[in-house]
Design a protein around this motif. Structure first.
Motif, PDB file in Angstrom:
ATOM      1  N   PRO A   1       0.887  -1.341   0.076  1.00 47.86           N
ATOM      2  CA  PRO A   1      -0.176   0.075   0.155  1.00 47.86           C
ATOM      3  C   PRO A   1       0.686   1.239   0.016  1.00 47.86           C
ATOM      4  N   SER A   2       2.014   1.355   0.595  1.00 56.85           N
ATOM      5  CA  SER A   2       2.729   2.457   0.804  1.00 56.85           C
ATOM      6  C   SER A   2       3.363   2.705  -0.639  1.00 56.85           C
TER       7      SER A   2
ATOM      8  N   LEU B   1     -15.767   3.138  -3.205  1.00 62.41           N
ATOM      9  CA  LEU B   1     -14.436   3.599  -3.446  1.00 62.41           C
ATOM     10  C   LEU B   1     -13.675   4.171  -1.983  1.00 62.41           C
ATOM     11  N   SER B   2     -14.459   4.851  -1.099  1.00 64.58           N
ATOM     12  CA  SER B   2     -13.819   5.347   0.088  1.00 64.58           C
ATOM     13  C   SER B   2     -13.352   4.098   0.879  1.00 64.58           C
ATOM     14  N   GLU B   3     -13.821   3.114   0.999  1.00 68.35           N
ATOM     15  CA  GLU B   3     -13.625   1.913   1.644  1.00 68.35           C
ATOM     16  C   GLU B   3     -12.209   1.434   1.373  1.00 68.35           C
ATOM     17  N   LEU B   4     -12.035   1.375  -0.167  1.00 68.11           N
ATOM     18  CA  LEU B   4     -10.700   1.031  -0.559  1.00 68.11           C
ATOM     19  C   LEU B   4      -9.525   1.959  -0.134  1.00 68.11           C
ATOM     20  N   LEU B   5      -9.790   3.131  -0.310  1.00 67.11           N
ATOM     21  CA  LEU B   5      -9.054   4.368  -0.066  1.00 67.11           C
ATOM     22  C   LEU B   5      -8.504   4.278   1.211  1.00 67.11           C
ATOM     23  N   SER B   6      -9.591   4.198   2.226  1.00 62.93           N
ATOM     24  CA  SER B   6      -9.201   4.053   3.593  1.00 62.93           C
ATOM     25  C   SER B   6      -8.273   2.895   4.001  1.00 62.93           C
ATOM     26  N   PHE B   7      -8.563   1.802   3.415  1.00 64.34           N
ATOM     27  CA  PHE B   7      -7.618   0.528   3.629  1.00 64.34           C
ATOM     28  C   PHE B   7      -6.426   1.021   3.248  1.00 64.34           C
TER      29      PHE B   7
ATOM     30  N   GLU C   1       3.088  -3.911   5.283  1.00 66.95           N
ATOM     31  CA  GLU C   1       3.747  -3.694   4.089  1.00 66.95           C
ATOM     32  C   GLU C   1       3.508  -4.447   2.690  1.00 66.95           C
ATOM     33  N   GLU C   2       2.560  -5.721   3.177  1.00 67.21           N
ATOM     34  CA  GLU C   2       2.144  -6.501   1.935  1.00 67.21           C
ATOM     35  C   GLU C   2       0.821  -6.752   2.430  1.00 67.21           C
ATOM     36  N   CYS C   3      -0.120  -6.614   1.288  1.00 67.89           N
ATOM     37  CA  CYS C   3      -1.485  -7.010   1.380  1.00 67.89           C
ATOM     38  C   CYS C   3      -1.940  -7.681   0.148  1.00 67.89           C
ATOM     39  N   LEU C   4      -3.079  -8.247   0.432  1.00 68.43           N
ATOM     40  CA  LEU C   4      -3.573  -9.173  -0.741  1.00 68.43           C
ATOM     41  C   LEU C   4      -4.988  -8.441  -1.388  1.00 68.43           C
ATOM     42  N   ILE C   5      -5.226  -8.223  -2.412  1.00 72.11           N
ATOM     43  CA  ILE C   5      -6.385  -7.943  -3.284  1.00 72.11           C
ATOM     44  C   ILE C   5      -6.976  -9.106  -4.014  1.00 72.11           C
ATOM     45  N   VAL C   6      -8.290  -9.392  -3.836  1.00 70.11           N
ATOM     46  CA  VAL C   6      -8.649 -10.461  -4.754  1.00 70.11           C
ATOM     47  C   VAL C   6     -10.161  -9.947  -5.501  1.00 70.11           C
ATOM     48  N   ILE C   7      -9.983 -10.088  -6.859  1.00 68.00           N
ATOM     49  CA  ILE C   7     -11.063  -9.733  -7.807  1.00 68.00           C
ATOM     50  C   ILE C   7     -11.884 -10.805  -8.145  1.00 68.00           C
ATOM     51  N   GLU C   8     -13.322 -10.636  -7.984  1.00 66.14           N
ATOM     52  CA  GLU C   8     -14.136 -11.970  -8.507  1.00 66.14           C
ATOM     53  C   GLU C   8     -15.164 -11.439  -9.337  1.00 66.14           C
ATOM     54  N   GLY C   9     -15.477 -12.238 -10.460  1.00 69.39           N
ATOM     55  CA  GLY C   9     -16.595 -11.781 -11.365  1.00 69.39           C
ATOM     56  C   GLY C   9     -16.176 -11.985 -12.840  1.00 69.39           C
TER      57      GLY C   9
ATOM     58  N   GLU D   1       3.090  -1.768  -9.869  1.00 70.11           N
ATOM     59  CA  GLU D   1       3.339  -1.989  -8.319  1.00 70.11           C
ATOM     60  C   GLU D   1       2.779  -3.327  -7.772  1.00 70.11           C
ATOM     61  N   VAL D   2       1.988  -3.550  -8.571  1.00 74.11           N
ATOM     62  CA  VAL D   2       0.958  -4.784  -7.996  1.00 74.11           C
ATOM     63  C   VAL D   2       1.764  -6.202  -8.584  1.00 74.11           C
ATOM     64  N   LEU D   3       2.125  -7.066  -7.518  1.00 76.71           N
ATOM     65  CA  LEU D   3       2.681  -8.544  -7.986  1.00 76.71           C
ATOM     66  C   LEU D   3       1.733  -9.551  -7.873  1.00 76.71           C
ATOM     67  N   SER D   4       1.753 -10.418  -8.820  1.00 74.86           N
ATOM     68  CA  SER D   4       0.947 -11.515  -8.679  1.00 74.86           C
ATOM     69  C   SER D   4       1.182 -12.499  -7.824  1.00 74.86           C
ATOM     70  N   ALA D   5       0.195 -12.918  -7.305  1.00 70.50           N
ATOM     71  CA  ALA D   5       0.228 -13.692  -5.828  1.00 70.50           C
ATOM     72  C   ALA D   5       0.222 -15.075  -6.380  1.00 70.50           C
TER      73      ALA D   5
END
Length: 88
Positions: free
Chosen positions: A11-12, A47-53, A60-68, A84-88
């Motif tokens: 995120p940083s 969007l505000s929830e994503l930005l707040s997170f 230093e390392e988080c995971l984002i999951v997209i479904e659909g 900046e995003v690395l594949s998990a």
């Protein structure tokens, strides 16, 4: 074909404008977004929830999951626009 992908991110190191564009892209395709830190997880509804997170997590390392639908297009979008995003 799989209807879900996940990516690790720091995120940083992200630029907020890229994540705003990313959110809009996923919303246009009616995809679900989930974010995971070490001690928290959220399904993103606005969007505000994503930005707040992104702004307030200390991980230093988080995971984002997209479904659909349209996951292959989203994966291509992320690869091109969010280095900046690395594949998990």
């Amino acid at each position: 074909m799989r209807n879900i992908i996940s990516f690790k991110f720091n995120p940083s190191k992200l630029r907020l404008n890229k994540f705003i564009d990313f959110y809009g892209y996923c919303e246009q395709l009616e995809q679900n977004i989930y974010v995971y830190g070490k001690t928290e997880a959220h399904k993103i509804h606005r969007l505000s929830e994503l930005l707040s997170f992104i702004l307030f997590t200390r991980d230093e390392e988080c995971l984002i999951v997209i479904e659909g639908k349209g996951i292959s297009q989203t994966k291509e979008y992320i690869s091109k626009n969010m280095s900046e995003v690395l594949s998990a």
